[in-house]
Write a protein that holds these residues in place. Structure first.
Motif, mmCIF file in Angstrom:
data_model
loop_
_atom_site.group_PDB
_atom_site.id
_atom_site.type_symbol
_atom_site.label_atom_id
_atom_site.label_comp_id
_atom_site.label_asym_id
_atom_site.label_seq_id
_atom_site.Cartn_x
_atom_site.Cartn_y
_atom_site.Cartn_z
ATOM 1 N N ASP A 1 15.639 16.702 -0.298
ATOM 2 C CA ASP A 1 16.292 15.791 0.642
ATOM 3 C C ASP A 1 17.366 14.769 -0.160
ATOM 4 O O ASP A 1 16.840 13.682 -0.402
ATOM 5 C CB ASP A 1 15.377 15.226 1.670
ATOM 6 N N ALA A 2 18.559 15.045 -0.234
ATOM 7 C CA ALA A 2 19.269 14.238 -0.835
ATOM 8 C C ALA A 2 19.711 13.090 0.058
ATOM 9 O O ALA A 2 20.142 12.010 -0.769
ATOM 10 C CB ALA A 2 20.879 15.022 -1.035
ATOM 11 N N SER A 3 19.102 12.898 1.141
ATOM 12 C CA SER A 3 19.657 11.860 1.909
ATOM 13 C C SER A 3 18.393 10.778 1.776
ATOM 14 O O SER A 3 18.343 9.699 2.510
ATOM 15 C CB SER A 3 19.873 12.062 3.345
ATOM 16 N N LEU A 4 17.343 11.248 1.235
ATOM 17 C CA LEU A 4 16.247 10.439 1.054
ATOM 18 C C LEU A 4 16.306 9.036 0.371
ATOM 19 O O LEU A 4 16.561 9.422 -1.090
ATOM 20 C CB LEU A 4 14.926 11.110 0.563
ATOM 21 N N ILE B 1 0.858 -1.155 0.173
ATOM 22 C CA ILE B 1 -0.078 -0.014 0.129
ATOM 23 C C ILE B 1 0.885 1.338 -0.082
ATOM 24 O O ILE B 1 0.281 2.414 -0.170
ATOM 25 C CB ILE B 1 -1.023 0.078 1.222
ATOM 26 N N GLY B 2 2.204 0.975 -0.045
ATOM 27 C CA GLY B 2 2.988 2.359 0.056
ATOM 28 C C GLY B 2 4.520 2.069 -0.041
ATOM 29 O O GLY B 2 4.861 0.884 -0.348
ATOM 30 N N ARG B 3 5.211 2.961 0.235
ATOM 31 C CA ARG B 3 6.776 2.800 0.059
ATOM 32 C C ARG B 3 7.311 3.229 1.637
ATOM 33 O O ARG B 3 6.793 4.070 2.089
ATOM 34 C CB ARG B 3 7.281 3.766 -0.725
ATOM 35 N N LYS B 4 8.454 2.770 1.709
ATOM 36 C CA LYS B 4 9.213 2.891 2.853
ATOM 37 C C LYS B 4 10.605 3.633 2.422
ATOM 38 O O LYS B 4 11.145 3.695 1.391
ATOM 39 C CB LYS B 4 9.878 1.529 3.527
ATOM 40 N N PHE B 5 10.720 4.772 3.443
ATOM 41 C CA PHE B 5 11.756 5.634 3.224
ATOM 42 C C PHE B 5 12.841 5.657 4.303
ATOM 43 O O PHE B 5 12.290 5.420 5.490
ATOM 44 C CB PHE B 5 11.500 7.188 2.826
ATOM 45 N N SER B 6 13.680 6.096 4.255
ATOM 46 C CA SER B 6 14.714 6.532 5.274
ATOM 47 C C SER B 6 15.524 7.945 4.885
ATOM 48 O O SER B 6 15.794 8.191 3.660
ATOM 49 C CB SER B 6 15.994 5.638 5.383
ATOM 50 N N SER B 7 15.693 8.810 5.893
ATOM 51 C CA SER B 7 16.197 10.193 5.650
ATOM 52 C C SER B 7 16.940 10.561 6.866
ATOM 53 O O SER B 7 16.629 10.010 8.111
ATOM 54 C CB SER B 7 15.204 11.101 5.368
ATOM 55 N N GLN B 8 18.075 11.247 6.524
ATOM 56 C CA GLN B 8 18.888 11.821 7.781
ATOM 57 C C GLN B 8 18.482 13.267 8.083
ATOM 58 O O GLN B 8 18.931 13.796 9.095
ATOM 59 C CB GLN B 8 20.446 11.761 7.424
ATOM 60 N N ALA B 9 17.456 13.560 7.363
ATOM 61 C CA ALA B 9 16.661 15.025 7.945
ATOM 62 C C ALA B 9 16.281 15.416 9.204
ATOM 63 O O ALA B 9 15.950 16.714 9.383
ATOM 64 C CB ALA B 9 16.023 15.369 6.660
ATOM 65 N N GLY B 10 15.738 14.268 9.807
ATOM 66 C CA GLY B 10 15.061 14.773 10.910
ATOM 67 C C GLY B 10 13.514 14.721 10.629
ATOM 68 O O GLY B 10 12.999 15.034 9.549
ATOM 69 N N VAL B 11 12.831 14.541 11.565
ATOM 70 C CA VAL B 11 11.231 14.683 11.828
ATOM 71 C C VAL B 11 10.762 15.724 11.135
ATOM 72 O O VAL B 11 9.967 16.053 10.265
ATOM 73 C CB VAL B 11 10.600 14.286 13.072
ATOM 74 N N GLU B 12 11.160 16.994 11.721
ATOM 75 C CA GLU B 12 10.540 18.141 11.304
ATOM 76 C C GLU B 12 10.645 18.571 9.848
ATOM 77 O O GLU B 12 9.997 19.110 9.027
ATOM 78 C CB GLU B 12 10.913 19.111 12.414
ATOM 79 N N GLU B 13 12.118 18.519 9.478
ATOM 80 C CA GLU B 13 12.399 18.804 8.109
ATOM 81 C C GLU B 13 12.072 18.120 7.351
ATOM 82 O O GLU B 13 11.501 18.433 5.871
ATOM 83 C CB GLU B 13 14.259 18.877 8.147
ATOM 84 N N SER B 14 11.934 16.558 7.636
ATOM 85 C CA SER B 14 10.951 15.856 6.542
ATOM 86 C C SER B 14 9.690 15.985 6.490
ATOM 87 O O SER B 14 9.308 15.883 5.211
ATOM 88 C CB SER B 14 11.257 14.129 7.249
#
Length: 134
Positions: A115-118, A18-31
């Motif tokens: 977000d280049a880290s996404l 039903i969706g995609r999983k992602f990871s980021s180093q941006a933090g919650v608020e910036e994401s």
């Protein structure tokens, strides 16, 4: 007896993504800010953002944000909304009502430009996600 054992095909339950999983180093608020900007760009107008209650399995995310097209009636909002669940470790689940038709929406490219880290880390199965609208 067959040479290679039982040849009956076993019924396998197909997974429902039903969706995609992602990871980021941006933090919650910036994401969240990046997601808001990307989904607004994809829709071409300001969506209605709202918080949702996590009803899925543990561990629960720190926040779940929903985005429905502007002017969507409250009664149908949950069926037309896209959701983003965020964990403190940078993990995210993005779930959209049209995922089966469009598993990689334009939103993903727009979001990655912000977000280049996404990075994509997999697909979200139906049993891994659950929300209730507040």
């Amino acid at each position: 007896m067959p040479l290679f054992g039982n040849r009956r095909q076993r019924h396998r339950e197909e997974l429902s993504y039903i969706g995609r999983k992602f990871s980021s180093q941006a933090g919650v608020e910036e994401s969240i800010a990046n997601f808001r900007a990307a989904i607004t760009q994809q829709l071409g107008s300001e969506p209605e953002f709202f918080t949702a209650e996590w009803t899925g399995p543990d561990p629960a995310p720190v926040m779940v944000i929903g985005a429905a097209p502007g002017g969507t009636a409250q009664a149908v909002r949950s069926a037309t909304a896209s959701y983003l669940a965020l964990w403190t470790d940078g993990g995210m689940y993005f779930v959209a009502p049209d995922y089966a038709v469009r598993p990689t929406p334009p939103l993903v490219g727009m979001w990655k430009m912000r977000d280049a880290s996404l990075t994509s880390t997999g697909s979200v199965e139906a049993g891994e996600f659950g929300v209730g609208v507040r």
